[in-house]
Motif scaffolding. Sequence first.
Motif: not given
Length: 760
Positions: A108-114, A132-138, A181-187
């Motif tokens: 899971a990648v935590l991102t924002s509209r900016a 195999s599975r990667l989702l972006y959450f904003t 479950f691996y959780i990271m940020q977009d930076d």
Amino acid sequence: MRVSALLGALRAALPLVLGLSLGCSLSLLRASWGRAGAEEPCVRADGRAELHGGERDRAGHGGDGHGHEEFRPRIVPYYRDPNKPYKKVLRTRYIQTELGFHERLFVAVLTSRATLNTLAVAVNKTVAHHFSRLLYFTGLRSAKVPHGMVLVAHGDERPIWLMYETMYYIHQHFGSDYDWFYIMQDDTYAQAEQIKALVTHLSINQDVYLGRAEEFIGGDEQARYCHGGFGYLLSRSLLLKLHPHLDSCRNEILSVRPDEWLGRCIIDFLGITCVSQLQGQHYHTYELAKNADPEKEEEEEFQAAIAVHPVSDMTTMYRLHKHFSRIQLERAYQEIQELQMQIRNLTSLTPAGEASLTWPVGINSPFLPKSRFEVISWDYFTEQYLFSCLDGSPKCELSGASKADVSDIIESALEQLNSRYQPLLRFSKRQLLNGYRRFDPTRGMEYTLDLLLEAVTQKGHSHVLVKRVSLVRPLSKVEIIPMPYVTEATRVQLVLPLTVQDLDFVSNFLDMYAMNTLDTHDNALLTLLFIYHPYDAQRVSQVDVFAGVKAMVGELEKRYTEVKIPWISVKTEVPSQVKLMDIVSKKHPVDTLFFLASVWTEINMEFLNRCRMNTISNWQVFFPVHFQEFNPALVYRGEQAASSSTDFLRDGHFDRHSFAEACFYNSDYMTARTKLAADILDRDEVLEGMEVFDVFLHYSGLHLFRAVEPGLVQKYALRSCNPRLSEELYHRCVLSNLEGLASRSHLAMALFEQEQANST
């Protein structure tokens, strides 16, 4: 003298005597233990005798069976109540589904509209193809989502709310499917392969909260939370235990940072703190300084980092990816050299010695054919032309992927030559004289090049020479491509086009359909498409050429009262496959799974299941290559055919010229057909030269899965080729008939016997 001889004989027999004595003693001891066990049966704490299985227990206990019940296996016969309706038992296609196996890793990648169109895109281009599975959450989504990214928007940009909704969403949709479950940020730049290797070395039986451990500000000195900027790993067991407490954490824990909030929630309700190493595995991280150059970072901590943070822009993300990719490539080459050296050292110790050493070292040896029919042929090429073309022509222009392949292999050959002979000689290419290549399924693509080279010495002297080089592009590690999940419960809609020439084969088709689908209650329906010639259509009120088929359909509907077999009548001189599908497509829902069949097809459950599994909506269509039996008059020549079940695919071939059978979804066909209509405008005559395969090939971005299908066997029949079709379709039909007659050996025997008969 006699005494010494006697002692010598006794000394030789002494081991035998000792062995017999020891064996007899052990047998007596075992018998005494058995009698003692029979006199003193084991009694459990509740006072009841404990039962044991096995012959020895039954012999010891004896009895008539009133006081003791023996455990004996028995076969429970299957019984189905005739008064209850039949219900088909649906088993899963894959054993891992039935056994409850889970996928390895969800990201899971935590991102924002900016940053969605900048940093999130950079993350997607660098690591998405490794997972195999990667989702972006904003919180709030932008007007346009970048291509190839699966985005989940929660509707609120507050950091704590975003973390809460993300954890709740992951548990609800993926909690039962993944182990980690691996959780990271977009930076954050993460080394995908290192993370995948990390989870393979961790036990899934523990509650894992792994990342870069940080202290709470003004909190407990022993408690740690995982810094969100460097990513963190959660186990499935921890996620399941955490889910009931998420609402309480949202209401009771106050924090500005979402990673601190999550860490406090895990510590307060589960008592688990973040760790940076677990089970001998270390989670190495590196904090990147502002305006730092990744190429100039030489610290060991940076080289060993799994995650790097913060990444301020897309360029830095790509430079980090380039740097770590080069490090991994160098490590791989170094490991290959070490393995090759070990192979060379061990080969000298084998019985065959260094003669068994293959080239290249570590690659499988070339395929050795057992007969002339198994010889793999070489394809000849130059830099401009290829002399083995797909359409059968002797010469065609080298273009596309083939041209890029030849250019790359010539460049690799020059690079290898220069690396071997520099600095004494330097080679440059003048011309490719001859080129040969073949695909060996045991090792990869092999090349042999005759190069006209110019060799330049250190003193500047040049010389032109011809050198032959051999190269191998080996097969890499087999990679499982993630595919959307499909089930076998999908209903299949069979579509059978019929012409007047097909009337002799309809009866066998309907019998096989009734036996393999209606009797077994398979979820498959049939629609008949009657193709009338204009002359027959005018006389349909007097003489209906399909009256016999309609009568057979009526008999089936009487026999199976719950089944209805509809038919559609079409009048045309040229039965274009695309035009016929246009009519059928409009009469069915968009989610219909079509199986376009031919009258010679023998329907069976095995193939229908593969049709369901190989056809994926908005992803893949399936065009099976059926097995066509040869003409029995030429193959057996009056003899009876072999009835062995192991040779059912012996006397025939897979007809690669036929594209009559196809499995696809109606929605995919309608999408491709819309693009085709916009391309051809009102020129309907173009459709007469096209098949459904051409529509998907040229006007859809779907995967076209074309594979041999042993479950689709057709009896021999001479197809009627309509000369009003396009030249290509007519030519393919004629080739299908010719190649379906018999094999070369059978044809040779038939000609030989004919010549023998004519000579006499």
